[in-house]
Scaffold this motif. Structure first.
Motif, mmCIF file in Angstrom:
data_model
loop_
_atom_site.group_PDB
_atom_site.id
_atom_site.type_symbol
_atom_site.label_atom_id
_atom_site.label_comp_id
_atom_site.label_asym_id
_atom_site.label_seq_id
_atom_site.Cartn_x
_atom_site.Cartn_y
_atom_site.Cartn_z
ATOM 1 N N LEU A 183 0.804 -1.218 0.000
ATOM 2 C CA LEU A 183 0.000 0.000 0.000
ATOM 3 C C LEU A 183 0.841 1.274 0.000
ATOM 4 O O LEU A 183 0.297 2.374 -0.007
ATOM 5 C CB LEU A 183 -0.912 -0.002 1.231
ATOM 6 N N THR A 184 2.158 1.134 -0.013
ATOM 7 C CA THR A 184 3.033 2.304 0.018
ATOM 8 C C THR A 184 2.711 3.249 -1.127
ATOM 9 O O THR A 184 2.597 2.832 -2.277
ATOM 10 C CB THR A 184 4.508 1.875 -0.049
ATOM 11 N N GLY A 185 2.521 4.524 -0.773
ATOM 12 C CA GLY A 185 2.243 5.530 -1.781
ATOM 13 C C GLY A 185 0.777 5.706 -2.125
ATOM 14 O O GLY A 185 0.420 6.597 -2.889
ATOM 15 N N GLU A 186 -0.097 4.861 -1.567
ATOM 16 C CA GLU A 186 -1.536 5.007 -1.805
ATOM 17 C C GLU A 186 -2.042 6.243 -1.067
ATOM 18 O O GLU A 186 -1.559 6.574 0.014
ATOM 19 C CB GLU A 186 -2.296 3.776 -1.279
ATOM 20 N N ASN A 187 -3.008 6.917 -1.641
ATOM 21 C CA ASN A 187 -3.666 8.047 -0.997
ATOM 22 C C ASN A 187 -5.079 7.632 -0.622
ATOM 23 O O ASN A 187 -5.855 7.258 -1.490
ATOM 24 C CB ASN A 187 -3.727 9.254 -1.945
ATOM 25 N N VAL A 188 -5.383 7.712 0.677
ATOM 26 C CA VAL A 188 -6.697 7.326 1.177
ATOM 27 C C VAL A 188 -7.379 8.548 1.778
ATOM 28 O O VAL A 188 -6.764 9.305 2.533
ATOM 29 C CB VAL A 188 -6.576 6.203 2.237
ATOM 30 N N LEU A 189 -8.645 8.723 1.425
ATOM 31 C CA LEU A 189 -9.473 9.759 2.032
ATOM 32 C C LEU A 189 -10.230 9.107 3.182
ATOM 33 O O LEU A 189 -11.003 8.168 2.974
ATOM 34 C CB LEU A 189 -10.440 10.334 0.997
ATOM 35 N N LEU A 190 -9.982 9.584 4.392
ATOM 36 C CA LEU A 190 -10.613 9.043 5.596
ATOM 37 C C LEU A 190 -11.690 10.018 6.064
ATOM 38 O O LEU A 190 -11.376 11.126 6.485
ATOM 39 C CB LEU A 190 -9.568 8.839 6.699
ATOM 40 N N CYS A 191 -12.935 9.615 5.962
ATOM 41 C CA CYS A 191 -14.066 10.436 6.413
ATOM 42 C C CYS A 191 -14.516 9.891 7.758
ATOM 43 O O CYS A 191 -15.180 8.854 7.825
ATOM 44 C CB CYS A 191 -15.203 10.397 5.399
ATOM 45 N N GLU A 192 -14.140 10.574 8.822
ATOM 46 C CA GLU A 192 -14.388 10.083 10.186
ATOM 47 C C GLU A 192 -14.494 11.282 11.128
ATOM 48 O O GLU A 192 -13.562 12.087 11.207
ATOM 49 C CB GLU A 192 -13.239 9.157 10.608
ATOM 50 N N ASP A 193 -15.620 11.395 11.833
ATOM 51 C CA ASP A 193 -15.813 12.537 12.728
ATOM 52 C C ASP A 193 -15.210 12.337 14.113
ATOM 53 O O ASP A 193 -14.932 13.304 14.810
ATOM 54 C CB ASP A 193 -17.303 12.885 12.854
ATOM 55 N N ASN A 194 -14.980 11.094 14.521
ATOM 56 C CA ASN A 194 -14.437 10.814 15.845
ATOM 57 C C ASN A 194 -12.912 10.901 15.815
ATOM 58 O O ASN A 194 -12.263 10.159 15.073
ATOM 59 C CB ASN A 194 -14.902 9.427 16.306
ATOM 60 N N ASP A 195 -12.354 11.800 16.625
ATOM 61 C CA ASP A 195 -10.905 12.029 16.607
ATOM 62 C C ASP A 195 -10.102 10.784 16.943
ATOM 63 O O ASP A 195 -9.101 10.491 16.296
ATOM 64 C CB ASP A 195 -10.521 13.156 17.576
ATOM 65 N N LEU A 196 -10.525 10.027 17.967
ATOM 66 C CA LEU A 196 -9.782 8.825 18.361
ATOM 67 C C LEU A 196 -9.818 7.771 17.257
ATOM 68 O O LEU A 196 -8.785 7.192 16.903
ATOM 69 C CB LEU A 196 -10.336 8.250 19.669
ATOM 70 N N ASN A 197 -11.003 7.533 16.679
ATOM 71 C CA ASN A 197 -11.110 6.563 15.582
ATOM 72 C C ASN A 197 -10.248 6.991 14.391
ATOM 73 O O ASN A 197 -9.598 6.162 13.759
ATOM 74 C CB ASN A 197 -12.568 6.413 15.130
ATOM 75 N N ALA A 198 -10.250 8.289 14.098
ATOM 76 C CA ALA A 198 -9.450 8.802 12.983
ATOM 77 C C ALA A 198 -7.959 8.621 13.261
ATOM 78 O O ALA A 198 -7.192 8.242 12.370
ATOM 79 C CB ALA A 198 -9.770 10.270 12.732
ATOM 80 N N GLU A 199 -7.565 8.876 14.500
ATOM 81 C CA GLU A 199 -6.151 8.742 14.870
ATOM 82 C C GLU A 199 -5.700 7.285 14.741
ATOM 83 O O GLU A 199 -4.624 7.003 14.195
ATOM 84 C CB GLU A 199 -5.966 9.232 16.312
ATOM 85 N N ILE A 200 -6.516 6.353 15.214
ATOM 86 C CA ILE A 200 -6.179 4.926 15.137
ATOM 87 C C ILE A 200 -6.068 4.487 13.677
ATOM 88 O O ILE A 200 -5.088 3.852 13.284
ATOM 89 C CB ILE A 200 -7.220 4.077 15.899
ATOM 90 N N ALA A 201 -7.061 4.833 12.868
ATOM 91 C CA ALA A 201 -7.039 4.450 11.451
ATOM 92 C C ALA A 201 -5.832 5.052 10.748
ATOM 93 O O ALA A 201 -5.166 4.385 9.960
ATOM 94 C CB ALA A 201 -8.339 4.891 10.769
ATOM 95 N N THR A 202 -5.544 6.313 11.044
ATOM 96 C CA THR A 202 -4.408 6.991 10.409
ATOM 97 C C THR A 202 -3.094 6.305 10.774
ATOM 98 O O THR A 202 -2.252 6.066 9.894
ATOM 99 C CB THR A 202 -4.379 8.483 10.812
ATOM 100 N N LEU A 203 -2.924 5.958 12.041
ATOM 101 C CA LEU A 203 -1.701 5.261 12.464
ATOM 102 C C LEU A 203 -1.564 3.911 11.768
ATOM 103 O O LEU A 203 -0.476 3.564 11.284
ATOM 104 C CB LEU A 203 -1.688 5.063 13.989
ATOM 105 N N LEU A 204 -2.667 3.153 11.700
ATOM 106 C CA LEU A 204 -2.636 1.847 11.028
ATOM 107 C C LEU A 204 -2.236 2.002 9.558
ATOM 108 O O LEU A 204 -1.439 1.224 9.038
ATOM 109 C CB LEU A 204 -4.005 1.161 11.110
ATOM 110 N N LEU A 205 -2.801 3.005 8.908
ATOM 111 C CA LEU A 205 -2.525 3.212 7.485
ATOM 112 C C LEU A 205 -1.105 3.713 7.252
ATOM 113 O O LEU A 205 -0.421 3.256 6.342
ATOM 114 C CB LEU A 205 -3.550 4.190 6.895
ATOM 115 N N LYS A 206 -0.658 4.638 8.090
ATOM 116 C CA LYS A 206 0.694 5.184 7.928
ATOM 117 C C LYS A 206 1.758 4.099 8.121
ATOM 118 O O LYS A 206 2.796 4.137 7.472
ATOM 119 C CB LYS A 206 0.922 6.369 8.863
#
Length: 125
Positions: free
Chosen positions: A2-25
């Motif tokens: 997945l290196t170099g993929e661009n994902v748009l994350l639509c998430e209103d909950n800050d904690l959920n967004a942070e977790i998803a972002t860390l997993l993806l990064k």
């Protein structure tokens, strides 16, 4: 990979967004976050065609929920709006919700809390 993929994350909950972002990064994914469905639509519409490789869409958000946002994206007058994978994120594992997500134009469905293995597998599809 997945290196170099661009994902748009639509998430209103800050904690959920942070977790998803860390997993993806950890997988080398670039993440752009929208805090509600309307912001997600706006970010997608303003991006160059083909910029985002997939969209992770929370179903319950303020301003515009995930179902409505997916429908708006699918109706945009651009080629990638028809083909980009839109993956629902929801705490609900009910078949009715999955059916509604599919009808809204979503191509995948993941339940929260996000399972990292399932998230990566869904993005690799």
């Amino acid at each position: 990979v997945l290196t170099g993929e661009n994902v748009l994350l639509c998430e209103d909950n800050d904690l959920n967004a942070e977790i998803a972002t860390l997993l993806l990064k950890e997988q080398g994914v670039e993440v752009t976050r929208a805090e509600n469905g309307q912001a997600g639509v706006d970010l997608f519409a303003a991006s160059p065609e083909g910029f985002f490789h997939s969209i992770l869409m929370d179903l319950r958000m303020p301003v515009l929920d995930g179902y409505a946002a997916a429908k708006v994206i699918r109706n945009l007058k651009r080629q990638d709006a028809q083909t980009i994978p839109i993956i629902a994120l929801s705490a609900d594992a009910f078949e009715e919700n999955k059916k509604m997500a599919t009808e809204a134009g979503m191509t995948g469905y993941l339940t929260k809390p996000i399972n990292p293995t399932k998230l990566i597998a869904e993005l690799l599809k």
